[in-house]
Design a protein around this motif. Structure first.
Motif, PDB file in Angstrom:
ATOM      1  N   ARG A   1       3.928  25.965 -43.554  1.00  9.09           N
ATOM      2  CA  ARG A   1       2.720  25.308 -44.065  1.00  9.09           C
ATOM      3  C   ARG A   1       2.432  25.752 -45.492  1.00  9.09           C
ATOM      4  NH1 ARG A   1      -2.325  26.125 -45.156  1.00  9.09           N
ATOM      5  NH2 ARG A   1      -2.197  28.348 -44.665  1.00  9.09           N
TER       6      ARG A   1
ATOM      7  N   GLY B   1       4.806  24.277 -48.006  1.00 11.63           N
ATOM      8  CA  GLY B   1       4.470  22.894 -48.318  1.00 11.63           C
ATOM      9  C   GLY B   1       3.331  22.772 -49.304  1.00 11.63           C
ATOM     10  N   ASN B   2       2.421  23.747 -49.277  1.00  7.68           N
ATOM     11  CA  ASN B   2       1.272  23.717 -50.181  1.00  7.68           C
ATOM     12  C   ASN B   2       1.558  24.385 -51.525  1.00  7.68           C
ATOM     13  OD1 ASN B   2      -0.273  22.454 -48.251  1.00  7.68           O
ATOM     14  ND2 ASN B   2      -1.119  24.362 -47.431  1.00  7.68           N
TER      15      ASN B   2
END
Length: 232
Positions: free
Chosen positions: A98, A101-102
């Protein structure tokens, strides 16, 4: 007579089907989501392999990694074969995904000439009292993948292992290299050893389709480029 249950141990599988070996031989993209999770689990239970357990866990989340990321550690531990350590490993891996991805992709410095290469080498070599040999690995756009110290020596020299240099290039999929070493004495005259090493490295790199673009001798105030001087 009762038939003996077949073994669910991954150790009994064909080597091409084992998740860890498959990743090493074929690359991470060749693995399914379940196989990647199985690597995190490491083992299953007496009744199912790590891959089968992973498939069952994924199925509970509609085979969607986003949904899987919403499961708590307590919920993951409800699956037979998943203890606290395995649940934590899955949760941590999904959280890293996560965050990746950020994140913002690192901007790679592009090498356009010998001066731009010198400026990359300079911070690590400028004021050293001993010799160090570094390699700049580049992609096919001449952007820096990484800078790696290959060896560290004395005042007048350092040993260089060509095999280690090329091994690293293959591991990170580099298509070109630039060599760099410092002269603590401040002289910018290449030695015969420097010339021989450059020639040896170029021949070895070409044999595996990797370009040796340059070799720089670095001092605090200036540099010598083998490419600019027509020595490569």
């Amino acid at each position: 007579m009762k038939e003996k249950p077949s073994s669910f141990s991954i150790k009994n599988w064909n080597i091409d089907d084992r998740p860890r070996e498959k990743l090493l031989q074929k690359g991470k993209a060749a693995l399914s989501d379940a196989e990647l999770i199985a690597i995190l689990l490491s083992s299953g239970s007496r009744s199912e392999s790590a891959v089968q357990l992973s498939k069952r866990i994924l199925a509970s989340a509609s085979n969607n990694l986003q949904e899987l990321g919403r499961l708590s550690i307590a919920q993951l531990m409800q699956f037979h074969g998943v203890g606290e350590a395995k649940a934590v490993a899955i949760t941590a891996a999904l959280e890293l995904g996560r965050r990746r991805g950020n994140g913002v992709e690192l901007e790679r410095h592009r090498i356009v000439n010998s001066e731009s290469a010198y400026l990359c080498f300079l911070p690590g070599m400028a004021d050293l009292a001993h010799e160090e040999f570094w390699i700049m690995y580049l992609n096919n756009s001449n952007k820096v993948i990484t800078l790696t110290q290959l060896s560290k020596g004395g005042i007048t020299g350092t040993l260089v292992d060509v095999r280690l240099a090329l091994k690293k290039a293959l591991e990170i999929n580099a298509t070109a290299m630039i060599l760099g070493h410092n002269h603590p004495s401040g002289t910018l005259v290449p030695s015969e050893t420097d010339k021989q090493l450059t020639s040896k490295m170029k021949r070895a790199a070409e044999s595996i389709d990797i370009k040796l673009l340059d070799h720089l001798i670095v001092t605090e105030k200036n540099y010598f480029s083998f490419a600019d001087e027509g020595l490569i």
